[in-house]
Design an enzyme around this catalytic site. Structure first.
Site, mmCIF file in Angstrom:
data_model
loop_
_atom_site.group_PDB
_atom_site.id
_atom_site.type_symbol
_atom_site.label_atom_id
_atom_site.label_comp_id
_atom_site.label_asym_id
_atom_site.label_seq_id
_atom_site.Cartn_x
_atom_site.Cartn_y
_atom_site.Cartn_z
ATOM 1 N N GLY A 76 3.634 19.087 -32.579
ATOM 2 C CA GLY A 76 2.410 19.624 -32.547
ATOM 3 C C GLY A 76 2.007 20.688 -33.178
ATOM 4 N N ASN A 131 1.895 16.532 -46.412
ATOM 5 C CA ASN A 131 2.222 15.468 -45.422
ATOM 6 C C ASN A 131 1.109 14.660 -44.990
ATOM 7 O OD1 ASN A 131 2.452 14.070 -43.082
ATOM 8 N ND2 ASN A 131 4.364 15.463 -42.511
ATOM 9 N N CYS A 134 -2.134 14.617 -42.542
ATOM 10 C CA CYS A 134 -3.155 15.393 -42.669
ATOM 11 C C CYS A 134 -4.408 14.532 -42.268
ATOM 12 C CB CYS A 134 -3.384 16.202 -43.640
ATOM 13 S SG CYS A 134 -2.193 17.809 -43.707
ATOM 14 N N LYS A 170 4.052 13.356 -48.870
ATOM 15 C CA LYS A 170 4.891 12.475 -48.204
ATOM 16 C C LYS A 170 4.231 11.318 -47.098
ATOM 17 C CE LYS A 170 8.753 13.292 -44.645
ATOM 18 N NZ LYS A 170 9.727 14.212 -43.997
ATOM 19 N N ASN A 197 8.041 8.553 -43.453
ATOM 20 C CA ASN A 197 8.011 9.898 -42.742
ATOM 21 C C ASN A 197 8.785 9.342 -41.243
ATOM 22 O OD1 ASN A 197 7.131 12.104 -40.932
ATOM 23 N ND2 ASN A 197 5.266 12.147 -42.401
ATOM 24 N N GLY A 223 15.515 7.264 -37.151
ATOM 25 C CA GLY A 223 17.037 7.110 -36.876
ATOM 26 C C GLY A 223 17.496 5.821 -37.635
ATOM 27 N N GLY A 249 15.166 7.723 -44.408
ATOM 28 C CA GLY A 249 15.110 7.098 -42.932
ATOM 29 C C GLY A 249 16.303 6.164 -42.508
ATOM 30 N N GLY A 250 16.964 6.987 -41.543
ATOM 31 C CA GLY A 250 18.229 6.151 -41.080
ATOM 32 C C GLY A 250 19.376 6.426 -41.675
ATOM 33 N N GLY A 271 16.935 13.010 -42.040
ATOM 34 C CA GLY A 271 16.375 13.673 -40.963
ATOM 35 C C GLY A 271 17.316 13.573 -39.912
#
Length: 310
Positions: A76, A131, A134, A170, A197, A223, A249-250, A271
């Site tokens: 948030g 990003n 938005c 992104k 993302n 993940g 990603g992962g 990530g």
């Protein structure tokens, strides 16, 4: 001798990264928290937690939940005041040796362009990451990426406000059309594209009957479980891109990194693995160099986009 260097073409020449490994916003704090676990000078680039021009508000919601094969996260507006980051955090980062890119979010396009204009004057920042989720916290306005006209306007205005800063975009936390999004980004001045993302995710505690993460029930899921989808995003984006694609990603091992490079990516963002091991990226670099040496791969340029369909 293995060469891990990555050369990203940009309008004023090229940006040379020491290696393809960088953090993904939202999974590496503001980077300074990790300085005792990872030598930040060894990374290809640093992307701290996303920032807004307005000060964030503390959230009582659970921001992370470790789900099956990954994490659900929901931040948030719980961001550090950007001036605090510039004054207190950025001086602690090795920006002269490892480029720092700041991921931005905003309530509307005017706020976003104003924020980009402010940060374009910060010489310690190598560039900015916009990003495509938005606008944030503004449900009356559809995400800019959902219509060609609004995305074109956003990219043009942000590019005009960025000055000489490197600017990459992104992908949204949603399924998106890579060919259309990438073409709009590059045709309107984007310097690179981050192809993944997260995807939306929920989890419920069956005993309390409450959602486990976020104010609205869920957040972004990332993940190892989403790697096949994220790898497809990197490949499909690379097929249509004349600008560098940054995959992710992962990723949990060096072989995953090579898959993304073979799919066409120039570099990767790490990530959820940072949430499992704070020293993960440094270990990953050692593993990547050893694996490339074992496979007799001298540089990433040799294998970029080499994957064949049959």
């Amino acid at each position: 001798m293995v060469n891990l260097n990555v050369r990203l073409p940009i309008p004023h020449g090229e940006l040379v990264l020491k290696n393809p490994i960088m953090s993904a916003a939202g999974t590496f704090g503001y980077a300074a928290e990790y300085e005792n676990a990872v030598n930040l000078k060894h990374l290809g680039a640093i992307v701290p937690n996303s920032m807004a021009i307005t000060d964030g508000q503390p959230s009582t919601a659970k921001r992370f939940y470790q789900s099956e094969h990954g994490f659900i996260s929901s931040f948030g507006a719980n961001n550090l005041p950007y001036q605090t980051f510039l004054d207190e955090i950025l001086p602690r980062l090795p920006y002269e040796e490892t480029p720092v890119f700041l991921d931005l979010k905003a309530y509307d396009l005017d706020e976003l362009t104003e924020f980009v204009s402010i940060l374009s004057e910060v010489k310690e920042l190598a560039g900015l990451e916009i990003n495509l989720n938005c606008p944030y916290g503004n449900p009356s306005v559809p995400s800019y990426w959902k219509t060609r006209e609004s995305l074109e306007e956003m990219v043009r205005k942000v590019k005009a406000a960025a000055g000489d800063k490197i600017l990459w975009f992104k992908a949204p936390t949603a399924e998106y059309p890579p060919d259309e999004i990438v073409s709009i980004v590059q045709e309107n001045g984007g310097d690179a594209f981050v192809s993944f993302n997260a995807i939306g995710g929920y989890a419920i505690d069956i005993h309390t009957r409450k959602f486990r993460c976020g104010n609205w029930g869920g957040g972004g899921y990332s993940g190892p479980g989403i790697k096949p989808y994220a790898l497809m995003c990197a490949h499909n984006s690379s097929k249509h891109a004349k600008i560098p694609v940054i995959g992710g990603g992962g990723i949990v091992c060096a072989a995953d990194v090579l898959e993304y490079i073979m799919a066409g990516a120039h570099a990767v963002q790490i990530g959820s693995a940072n949430l499992m091991r704070p020293d993960f990226m440094e270990r990953l670099l050692e593993e990547l160099e050893a694996l490339m040496d074992q496979m007799n791969i001298k540089s990433l340029d040799e294998i970029r986009g080499c994957a064949k369909y049959s």
